[in-house]
Design a protein around this motif. Structure first.
Motif, PDB file in Angstrom:
ATOM      1  N   PRO A  54      52.177  72.792  62.427  1.00 36.17           N
ATOM      2  CA  PRO A  54      53.825  72.351  62.083  1.00 36.17           C
ATOM      3  C   PRO A  54      54.563  73.636  62.796  1.00 36.17           C
ATOM      4  N   ASP A  55      55.219  73.797  63.463  1.00 33.50           N
ATOM      5  CA  ASP A  55      55.775  74.698  64.232  1.00 33.50           C
ATOM      6  C   ASP A  55      55.600  75.393  65.165  1.00 33.50           C
ATOM      7  N   THR A  56      54.439  75.092  65.827  1.00 31.67           N
ATOM      8  CA  THR A  56      53.847  75.636  66.805  1.00 31.67           C
ATOM      9  C   THR A  56      53.957  75.251  68.577  1.00 31.67           C
ATOM     10  N   PHE A  57      54.042  75.775  69.428  1.00 33.99           N
ATOM     11  CA  PHE A  57      53.657  76.092  70.776  1.00 33.99           C
ATOM     12  C   PHE A  57      52.827  75.734  70.786  1.00 33.99           C
ATOM     13  N   VAL A  58      52.169  74.524  71.877  1.00 28.91           N
ATOM     14  CA  VAL A  58      51.087  74.641  72.572  1.00 28.91           C
ATOM     15  C   VAL A  58      51.736  74.842  74.190  1.00 28.91           C
ATOM     16  N   HIS A  59      51.279  75.791  75.360  1.00 25.10           N
ATOM     17  CA  HIS A  59      52.068  76.580  76.253  1.00 25.10           C
ATOM     18  C   HIS A  59      51.080  75.682  77.706  1.00 25.10           C
ATOM     19  N   ALA A 101      49.153  68.978  76.295  1.00 24.18           N
ATOM     20  CA  ALA A 101      49.980  69.989  75.093  1.00 24.18           C
ATOM     21  C   ALA A 101      51.217  69.539  75.370  1.00 24.18           C
ATOM     22  N   THR A 102      51.877  70.330  74.295  1.00 23.23           N
ATOM     23  CA  THR A 102      52.842  69.837  72.939  1.00 23.23           C
ATOM     24  C   THR A 102      53.649  70.504  72.468  1.00 23.23           C
ATOM     25  N   HIS A 103      55.240  70.559  72.838  1.00 25.39           N
ATOM     26  CA  HIS A 103      55.949  71.206  71.962  1.00 25.39           C
ATOM     27  C   HIS A 103      56.071  70.137  70.812  1.00 25.39           C
ATOM     28  N   ASP A 104      57.049  70.627  69.903  1.00 29.50           N
ATOM     29  CA  ASP A 104      56.513  71.897  69.280  1.00 29.50           C
ATOM     30  C   ASP A 104      56.086  72.028  67.806  1.00 29.50           C
ATOM     31  N   GLN A 105      55.441  70.724  67.155  1.00 29.77           N
ATOM     32  CA  GLN A 105      54.653  70.236  66.998  1.00 29.77           C
ATOM     33  C   GLN A 105      52.939  70.615  66.876  1.00 29.77           C
ATOM     34  N   GLY A 106      52.434  71.311  67.654  1.00 28.50           N
ATOM     35  CA  GLY A 106      51.228  71.396  67.837  1.00 28.50           C
ATOM     36  C   GLY A 106      50.145  70.594  67.982  1.00 28.50           C
ATOM     37  N   VAL A 107      51.351  69.705  68.958  1.00 30.68           N
ATOM     38  CA  VAL A 107      50.050  68.908  68.881  1.00 30.68           C
ATOM     39  C   VAL A 107      49.371  68.254  70.390  1.00 30.68           C
ATOM     40  N   VAL A 108      47.921  68.660  70.384  1.00 31.76           N
ATOM     41  CA  VAL A 108      47.447  68.381  71.450  1.00 31.76           C
ATOM     42  C   VAL A 108      46.368  67.095  71.639  1.00 31.76           C
ATOM     43  N   ALA A 109      46.431  66.346  72.403  1.00 33.68           N
ATOM     44  CA  ALA A 109      46.251  65.473  72.574  1.00 33.68           C
ATOM     45  C   ALA A 109      45.168  64.879  73.899  1.00 33.68           C
ATOM     46  N   THR A 110      44.296  63.533  73.633  1.00 34.43           N
ATOM     47  CA  THR A 110      43.854  63.474  75.366  1.00 34.43           C
ATOM     48  C   THR A 110      44.055  61.799  75.779  1.00 34.43           C
ATOM     49  N   VAL A 111      43.957  61.601  76.843  1.00 40.05           N
ATOM     50  CA  VAL A 111      45.294  60.297  76.789  1.00 40.05           C
ATOM     51  C   VAL A 111      44.020  59.315  78.278  1.00 40.05           C
ATOM     52  N   ALA A 112      42.873  58.298  77.461  1.00 43.24           N
ATOM     53  CA  ALA A 112      42.375  58.452  78.255  1.00 43.24           C
ATOM     54  C   ALA A 112      42.550  56.925  78.979  1.00 43.24           C
ATOM     55  N   PRO A 113      42.155  56.127  80.150  1.00 35.84           N
ATOM     56  CA  PRO A 113      43.233  54.985  80.864  1.00 35.84           C
ATOM     57  C   PRO A 113      41.692  54.137  80.348  1.00 35.84           C
ATOM     58  N   ARG A 114      41.776  52.805  79.989  1.00 36.38           N
ATOM     59  CA  ARG A 114      41.133  51.907  79.466  1.00 36.38           C
ATOM     60  C   ARG A 114      40.708  50.493  80.987  1.00 36.38           C
ATOM     61  N   ALA A 115      38.837  50.573  81.223  1.00 33.00           N
ATOM     62  CA  ALA A 115      39.051  49.526  82.320  1.00 33.00           C
ATOM     63  C   ALA A 115      39.929  48.522  81.935  1.00 33.00           C
TER      64      ALA A 115
END
Length: 416
Positions: A177-182, A150-164
């Protein structure tokens, strides 16, 4: 936050500790556990009384001792001015920092110092760039530990996956935009064997009592399912959620901590904190209120077995009213809410239930920033309550916000 540990006992300093490993993570073969605090730290105010100056992001490692206060080891990172979280990931220390936004993995070098590898960094383009929360799980069903961020402040939710072959793939699965993901939580609420990701997007922080709307959203990375609103909070919002199987039926539940509401004219509390439960079939607008706390903020909810009865309880760490024990009652009825300690508090009031000493009972650890103390609460069977012990008293003229507490192996303490 959710900790689903795998347990193995080990001995150190005359005490028995329990090793807690995150999903997919390795604990280092019998390491005793320590407590790591994720901090924002500030220099003392100047003579003119100006705003406190942020210092580099800091971690504090507290190592248990047979008697007396726990020993302290620290780590600073000038790339950020706050660590929002530190946790175990595949035998390394994973940190989420802010301003700048860095997701890093730390491991001991030949000299015993922790050396960092940047997993992901980005300027999100808003006023703030922060990696606000991260959780770990087998999100893609491939047997690998991936991250949800979760990120501030542009509302980004992301997955981070390991590569083999090494490295990581970052996919931004949502933005606004202008969104907090806590907060991020991972679990299987619908019971289909596929992990879901839950997040708490809301309007930017407001502390003046004006309305701040928010939701809880769900994503299913393995199937590619995007944003679905599972809790619609109207003109209120949540900064803390928990996904865990508290009732022991084999299926996770979603618990949403709805923040209180002030009257903007009188600055008095109109509505206290509500803790609502959502199951897979719950209408997003009809979460079941299981408990209420007469407070404005509550930003930590943690689950565990405090008294050894084999059943999970919840502990809520509120802003001003202290620590509260929540015990489930009959289905459909309010839970029993009792005070653990009214003289504990802080803006975040970080807390966690975890069994560091390996006795089969979860201890409660809480950072009471208003007292500059870290405290440990253990169950007293005769008194039938949790008893407080101060394990660390912070000194010095500067201030801190403690954003998170987590158990990690002692081998990750710098210089160990």
């Amino acid at each position: 936050m959710t900790v689903r540990p795998a347990f193995c006992l080990c001995l150190a300093a005359g005490l028995t500790f329990v090793l807690a490993c995150s999903p997919g993570g390795g604990g280092g073969g019998g390491d005793p556990q320590v407590l790591v605090l994720s901090l924002a730290q500030f220099a003392p105010r100047d003579a003119e009384g100006g705003a406190p100056k942020p210092l580099p992001a800091a971690l504090e490692f507290l190592t248990p001792q047979a008697e007396g206060p726990w020993t302290l080891t620290t780590l600073d990172d000038p790339d950020s001015n706050v660590f929002h979280k530190a946790m175990l990931y595949e035998g390394k220390l994973l940190t989420a920092g802010g301003t700048g936004a860095f997701l890093k993995l730390w491991a001991p070098d030949a000299a015993g110092a922790l050396a960092a590898e940047t997993v992901w960094t980005k300027d999100f383009g808003g006023k703030f760039s922060r990696m606000r929360d991260v959780e770990v799980g087998d999100l893609f069903g491939d047997g690998r530990a991936s991250m949800a961020v979760a990120t501030h402040d542009q509302g980004v939710v992301a997955t981070v996956a390991p590569r083999a072959e090494g490295g990581f793939d970052v996919v931004e699965i949502d933005e606004e935009p202008d969104t907090f993901v806590h907060e991020i939580e991972i679990g299987d609420v619908d019971g289909d064997g596929v992990l879901e990701v839950y997040a708490t997007p809301s309007e930017p922080n407001r502390l003046d009592g004006s309305e701040q709307s928010g939701f809880v959203t769900r994503y299913v990375p393995k199937t590619g399912e995007g944003r679905k609103i599972v809790a619609d909070l109207g003109t209120r919002h949540a900064k803390e959620i928990l996904v865990d199987d508290v009732d022991g039926d084999g299926r996770d539940e979603l618990y949403v901590v709805v923040e209180g509401k002030l009257d903007p004219k009188t600055n008095r509390l109109q509505h206290g904190v509500e803790i609502r439960r959502y199951d897979a079939d719950t209408d997003p607008k009809k979460g079941v209120v299981i408990a209420e706390i007469r407070d404005r903020l509550c930003r930590f909810l943690t689950a565990g077995d405090v008294d050894g009865d084999g059943k999970k309880d919840l502990v809520a760490a509120a802003f001003q009213s202290g620590l509260w024990l929540l015990r489930p009652g009959q289905p459909g009825r309010r839970w029993k809410v009792t005070s653990i300690d009214r003289d504990s508090g802080g803006f975040e009031h970080a807390a966690i239930l975890t069994d560091l000493d390996g006795d089969g009972l979860d201890e409660l650890y809480a950072a009471s920033d208003k007292h500059n103390e870290v405290r440990r609460y253990t169950w007293d069977e005769k008194k039938r309550r949790l008893i407080r012990q101060v394990i660390y008293k912070r000194k010095g003229g500067g201030g801190v916000f403690t954003w998170n507490l987590m158990p990690v192996p002692a081998s990750l303490v710098p210089g160990s």
